[in-house]
Enzyme design. Structure first.
Site, PDB file in Angstrom:
ATOM      1  N   HIS A  32       0.829  -1.214   0.000  1.00  0.00           N
ATOM      2  CA  HIS A  32       0.000   0.000   0.000  1.00  0.00           C
ATOM      3  C   HIS A  32       0.859   1.259   0.000  1.00  0.00           C
ATOM      4  O   HIS A  32       0.517   2.245   0.644  1.00  0.00           O
ATOM      5  CB  HIS A  32      -0.968   0.018   1.200  1.00  0.00           C
ATOM      6  CG  HIS A  32      -2.230  -0.745   0.933  1.00  0.00           C
ATOM      7  ND1 HIS A  32      -3.248  -0.244   0.162  1.00  0.00           N
ATOM      8  CD2 HIS A  32      -2.613  -1.984   1.321  1.00  0.00           C
ATOM      9  CE1 HIS A  32      -4.220  -1.141   0.099  1.00  0.00           C
ATOM     10  NE2 HIS A  32      -3.862  -2.212   0.780  1.00  0.00           N
ATOM     11  N   ASP A  34       2.638   1.870  -3.222  1.00  0.00           N
ATOM     12  CA  ASP A  34       2.945   2.170  -4.639  1.00  0.00           C
ATOM     13  C   ASP A  34       2.276   3.469  -5.069  1.00  0.00           C
ATOM     14  O   ASP A  34       2.853   4.262  -5.804  1.00  0.00           O
ATOM     15  CB  ASP A  34       2.610   0.992  -5.573  1.00  0.00           C
ATOM     16  CG  ASP A  34       1.178   0.500  -5.542  1.00  0.00           C
ATOM     17  OD1 ASP A  34       0.408   0.901  -4.639  1.00  0.00           O
ATOM     18  OD2 ASP A  34       0.810  -0.287  -6.442  1.00  0.00           O
ATOM     19  N   LEU A 119      -3.087 -12.568  -5.705  1.00  0.00           N
ATOM     20  CA  LEU A 119      -1.825 -12.844  -6.395  1.00  0.00           C
ATOM     21  C   LEU A 119      -1.799 -12.165  -7.769  1.00  0.00           C
ATOM     22  O   LEU A 119      -1.018 -12.523  -8.643  1.00  0.00           O
ATOM     23  CB  LEU A 119      -1.616 -14.365  -6.531  1.00  0.00           C
ATOM     24  CG  LEU A 119      -1.557 -15.111  -5.188  1.00  0.00           C
ATOM     25  CD1 LEU A 119      -1.444 -16.622  -5.422  1.00  0.00           C
ATOM     26  CD2 LEU A 119      -0.384 -14.631  -4.337  1.00  0.00           C
ATOM     27  N   ASP A 166       1.555  -4.035  -9.441  1.00  0.00           N
ATOM     28  CA  ASP A 166       1.257  -5.381  -9.943  1.00  0.00           C
ATOM     29  C   ASP A 166       1.604  -5.512 -11.424  1.00  0.00           C
ATOM     30  O   ASP A 166       2.221  -6.495 -11.854  1.00  0.00           O
ATOM     31  CB  ASP A 166      -0.222  -5.715  -9.723  1.00  0.00           C
ATOM     32  CG  ASP A 166      -0.632  -5.575  -8.269  1.00  0.00           C
ATOM     33  OD1 ASP A 166       0.264  -5.564  -7.400  1.00  0.00           O
ATOM     34  OD2 ASP A 166      -1.842  -5.473  -8.000  1.00  0.00           O
TER      35      ASP A 166
HETATM   36  C1  GLA Z   1      -3.266  -4.093  -4.943  1.00  0.00           C
HETATM   37  C2  GLA Z   1      -3.028  -2.998  -5.965  1.00  0.00           C
HETATM   38  C3  GLA Z   1      -1.567  -2.552  -5.948  1.00  0.00           C
HETATM   39  C4  GLA Z   1      -1.088  -2.234  -4.542  1.00  0.00           C
HETATM   40  C5  GLA Z   1      -1.467  -3.345  -3.571  1.00  0.00           C
HETATM   41  C6  GLA Z   1      -1.134  -2.996  -2.151  1.00  0.00           C
HETATM   42  O1  GLA Z   1      -2.599  -5.254  -5.297  1.00  0.00           O
HETATM   43  O2  GLA Z   1      -3.355  -3.446  -7.257  1.00  0.00           O
HETATM   44  O3  GLA Z   1      -1.400  -1.441  -6.811  1.00  0.00           O
HETATM   45  O4  GLA Z   1      -1.573  -0.991  -4.117  1.00  0.00           O
HETATM   46  O5  GLA Z   1      -2.837  -3.660  -3.659  1.00  0.00           O
HETATM   47  O6  GLA Z   1       0.233  -2.889  -1.973  1.00  0.00           O
END
Ligand code: GLA
Length: 378
Positions: A32, A34, A119, A166
């Site tokens: 959390h 990015d 995932l 991601d």
């Molecule tokens: C999800 C979002 C990512 C990131 C994570 C938490 O996977 O797609 O962009 O914010 O949550 O780290």
């Protein structure tokens, strides 16, 4: 002929021009942050999604998936825009909308990243299609540009306010390494991640609890960080350390303060994790994982009972450290364990889930794997 080749031919009556594959991910640490311009340290898992694509000579876009019994969804290329109703096919359609191919296409998807497990099956789907289209239409987009386009597809077309982690790791990861990604400029560094030679393993525990980023909890966390940034008159939380944040606490609501505290402490933990990984100090890495989980649970409040039980049971079973991964509110946790203890750890977690009357969890392990690739050209 590969499996997806065969499915493509059965469904569309011809062979694909290209097949690309892109992986899901787990995030070692850096959760959390990015969307707060932080550094994150994910790696690609070995499970991938395959996209087989063929160019058409008209404006039709037809999409099917092995997991949906090859049922064809059809649209006109010129009618693909945000707001169009649909199900899973909105992810590939969003990528098509963001990239703008010049003619119609047929797409067959074969997804092997577990769904709803936190995932990043959605990033794997987006990035497999984007990689195929990038080559097929000779767009020449860099991996950074593809990451931004696939994020745009998810944000603006699918309507999920995700960050850039991601998609970036699905596109840029290297086998054997975690990817240190600077979310401010998408620069990367590969950090060797080899726990096996130290007799360790990273166990992935899918709690099978509900996981949906569209429920509002994710957007609410982002909004708290954004209002903290506005009140503190900084560009992003990346610009602050804990001492500076504490000095300005009186400018923030309590919620904004604890959300921001998670972000700044998590950013520091990522840098610490890189150092301890380079020193192969896995005991210290385990402690950082534990601190990350506590911060996500207590300050960011994105954990849930199933994730907390998965983490606590792992630690009871002797894990060096454990934490929830991904967006939270369900999905998966990771535990850094001694490889010799895998079965015993699984048994302890299963027992704890049964005692709490939770749905039985699923377990995976994965070595850090390669990012998106073209695997066949017709
Ligand atoms: C999800 C979002 C990512 C990131 C994570 C938490 O996977 O797609 O962009 O914010 O949550 O780290």
């Amino acid at each position: 002929m590969s499996f997806i080749d065969k499915k493509f031919a059965e469904t569309f009556g011809q062979s694909p021009d290209i097949i690309a594959a892109a992986p899901g991910r787990v995030n070692l640490i850096g959760e959390h942050i990015d969307y707060s311009d932080g550094f994150v340290l994910p790696f690609a898992i070995s499970d991938r999604t395959y996209a087989a694509v063929r160019v058409r000579d008209d404006r039709k876009v037809r999409i099917a998936s092995v997991q949906r019994r090859n049922k064809i969804v059809e649209h006109n290329l010129d009618a693909i825009k945000p707001g169009l109703k649909g199900e899973w096919e909105r992810y590939p359609l969003g990528v098509i909308w963001a990239m703008g191919p010049t003619s119609g296409i047929d797409i067959m998807i074969d997804g092997h990243v577990p769904l709803g497990a936190g995932l990043s099956s959605s990033a794997a789907l987006e990035c497999s299609v984007a990689t195929a289209l990038n080559h097929l239409f000779s767009f020449g987009y860099s991996l950074e540009e593809l990451a931004r386009l696939t994020q745009k597809a998810e944000n603006e077309y699918v309507g999920v306010p995700c960050g850039i982690m991601d998609q970036s790791v699905s596109l840029m990861a290297h086998a054997g390494s975690a990817l240190l990604l600077d979310c401010r400029d998408l620069s990367t560094k590969n950090i060797a991640f080899d726990v096996a030679s130290s007799g360790l393993e990273l166990l992935i525990i899918d709690t099978q609890a509900h996981h949906s980023l569209t429920d509002g909890g994710y957007a609410e966390r982002r909004a708290s960080c954004e209002s903290a940034v506005a009140k503190l008159a900084v560009k992003s939380l990346r610009e602050l350390d804990l001492a500076q944040l504490e000095q300005s606490q009186n400018l923030l609501t309590n919620t904004e303060f604890i959300r921001a505290r998670h972000a700044v402490t998590e950013m520091a933990r990522v840098m610490d994790a890189v150092q301890v990984l380079e020193a192969k100090n896995f005991v210290a890495l385990g402690q950082l994982l534990n601190q990350s989980h506590a911060s996500l649970r207590d300050d960011y409040t994105v954990s849930c009972p199933e994730l907390n039980v998965a983490v606590e049971a792992s630690l009871t079973a002797g894990a060096l450290g454990a934490r929830m991964v991904g967006g939270g509110f369900g999905g998966s946790a990771i535990a850094l364990i001694h490889a010799a203890h895998t079965q015993a750890t699984i048994a302890v977690i299963e027992k704890a889930f049964a005692e709490n009357k939770f749905k039985a969890p699923r377990f995976f392990t994965s070595l850090p794997s390669q990012g998106a690739q073209v695997i066949q050209r017709g």
